[in-house]
Design a protein around this motif. Structure first.
Motif, PDB file in Angstrom:
ATOM      1  N   UNK A   6      17.103 -11.386   6.910  1.00  0.00           N
ATOM      2  CA  UNK A   6      16.524 -10.945   5.549  1.00  0.00           C
ATOM      3  C   UNK A   6      14.933 -11.365   5.404  1.00  0.00           C
ATOM      4  N   UNK A   7      14.225 -10.474   4.916  1.00  0.00           N
ATOM      5  CA  UNK A   7      12.710 -10.886   4.749  1.00  0.00           C
ATOM      6  C   UNK A   7      12.362 -10.804   3.257  1.00  0.00           C
ATOM      7  N   UNK A   8      11.686 -12.009   2.969  1.00  0.00           N
ATOM      8  CA  UNK A   8      11.250 -12.208   1.480  1.00  0.00           C
ATOM      9  C   UNK A   8       9.557 -12.342   1.275  1.00  0.00           C
ATOM     10  N   UNK A   9       8.960 -11.569   0.988  1.00  0.00           N
ATOM     11  CA  UNK A   9       7.533 -11.495   0.920  1.00  0.00           C
ATOM     12  C   UNK A   9       6.999 -11.797  -0.462  1.00  0.00           C
ATOM     13  N   UNK A  10       6.256 -12.924  -0.975  1.00  0.00           N
ATOM     14  CA  UNK A  10       5.289 -12.896  -2.106  1.00  0.00           C
ATOM     15  C   UNK A  10       4.155 -12.556  -1.890  1.00  0.00           C
ATOM     16  N   UNK A  11       3.714 -11.644  -2.810  1.00  0.00           N
ATOM     17  CA  UNK A  11       2.320 -10.868  -2.479  1.00  0.00           C
ATOM     18  C   UNK A  11       1.710 -10.984  -3.673  1.00  0.00           C
ATOM     19  N   UNK A  12       0.502 -11.645  -4.128  1.00  0.00           N
ATOM     20  CA  UNK A  12      -0.396 -11.647  -5.239  1.00  0.00           C
ATOM     21  C   UNK A  12      -0.887 -10.152  -5.352  1.00  0.00           C
ATOM     22  N   UNK A  60       8.698  -8.729 -10.192  1.00  0.00           N
ATOM     23  CA  UNK A  60       7.387  -9.145 -10.695  1.00  0.00           C
ATOM     24  C   UNK A  60       7.679 -10.507 -11.028  1.00  0.00           C
ATOM     25  N   UNK A  61       6.512 -11.457 -11.110  1.00  0.00           N
ATOM     26  CA  UNK A  61       6.290 -12.563 -11.438  1.00  0.00           C
ATOM     27  C   UNK A  61       5.129 -12.799 -12.294  1.00  0.00           C
ATOM     28  N   UNK A  62       5.237 -12.989 -13.830  1.00  0.00           N
ATOM     29  CA  UNK A  62       4.227 -13.101 -14.688  1.00  0.00           C
ATOM     30  C   UNK A  62       3.290 -11.820 -14.632  1.00  0.00           C
ATOM     31  N   UNK A  63       3.401 -10.824 -14.162  1.00  0.00           N
ATOM     32  CA  UNK A  63       2.360  -9.781 -13.786  1.00  0.00           C
ATOM     33  C   UNK A  63       1.511 -10.184 -12.983  1.00  0.00           C
ATOM     34  N   UNK A  64       1.419 -10.980 -12.225  1.00  0.00           N
ATOM     35  CA  UNK A  64       0.430 -11.714 -11.287  1.00  0.00           C
ATOM     36  C   UNK A  64       0.672 -11.513  -9.770  1.00  0.00           C
ATOM     37  N   UNK A  65       1.773 -11.387  -9.527  1.00  0.00           N
ATOM     38  CA  UNK A  65       2.589 -11.360  -8.127  1.00  0.00           C
ATOM     39  C   UNK A  65       3.904 -10.553  -8.128  1.00  0.00           C
ATOM     40  N   UNK A  66       4.247 -10.127  -6.765  1.00  0.00           N
ATOM     41  CA  UNK A  66       5.535  -9.698  -6.684  1.00  0.00           C
ATOM     42  C   UNK A  66       6.088 -10.123  -5.597  1.00  0.00           C
TER      43      UNK A  66
END
Length: 165
Positions: A103-109, A152-158
Motif C-alpha cells: 500500500x502507498x500513502x502520499x501526503x501532498x501539500x 483533506x487536512x485542514x484544506x492545506x494538504x491531501x
C-alpha cells in the motif's frame, strides 16, 4: 529546522495522524517504511512499532537502502515535491518492481495561497524547495497508482491511499 513546534506541530501532527488512520499503520500486521522520515515523527506517533525510517540524511535513517528492506506500506509525506519528476518516477518504478503489492500513502501539500500565507507568517521556506508542483506530483502518482482513498487536512494538504496499477 524543527517543524514540530507551535502551530506547525499542530498542522504536521494532523497530517501524520491522517496518514496513520488512512493506512491503518497501527495494525500490527503492517510494516511501514517512512520514505523521507526526517526526525521520525510518524514513527513516534504510531502505536505499532513495525516502523522503518528512511531519509537522505543518514543519521535520521534506520537503514541505508530502502530497496533492500521488507515492508508492506510505503508512506511519504511532503517529500516528493523536493524531488525532480524523473526521480519520483524512478522511486515509484523501483518500488513497483520490488514490492508491487504494498500500500502507498502520499501526503501532498496543496501549495495554495493559504499554504503560502502560512509559510510567510511562520517564516517557513519549505515551499521554496519545490521541484515538482502538487499537480505534477499527482499526475506522476497516477501513472503508477490507483487512488483508493483521499483525505483533506485542514484544506492545506491531501493524504492519498493508493495501490499500484
Amino acid at each position: 529546522m524543527n517543524y514540530y513546534r507551535g502551530i506547525k506541530k499542530i498542522y504536521f501532527h494532523k497530517i501524520l495522524k491522517t496518514i496513520i488512520n488512512i493506512g491503518d499503520l497501527n495494525n500490527p500486521k503492517n510494516i511501514t517504511l517512512d520514505f523521507g522520515c526526517g526526525t521520525q515523527e510518524l514513527g513516534k506517533l504510531m502505536t505499532n512499532k513495525n516502523y522503518i525510517g528512511y531519509d537522505m540524511v543518514p543519521e535520521h535513517s534506520d537503514i541505508n537502502d530502502w530497496s533492500k528492506t521488507y515492508f508492506n506500506i510505503f508512506a511519504t509525506n511532503e517529500v516528493f515535491y523536493e524531488m525532480r519528476p524523473e526521480d519520483i518516477r524512478s522511486v515509484l518504478a523501483e518500488l513497483k518492481k520490488l514490492n508491487p503489492n504494498c500500500k502507498l500513502i502520499f501526503g501532498i501539500s496543496r501549495q495554495g495561497w493559504l499554504n503560502k500565507l502560512g509559510a510567510f507568517f511562520l517564516q517557513n521556506d519549505a515551499l521554496d524547495k519545490t521541484k515538482t508542483p502538487p499537480e505534477e506530483e499527482k499526475k506522476i502518482i497516477g501513472e503508477f497508482c490507483v487512488i483508493e482513498n483521499k483525505k483533506s487536512v485542514l484544506g492545506l494538504s491531501d493524504v492519498y491511499l493508493a495501490r499500484f496499477k
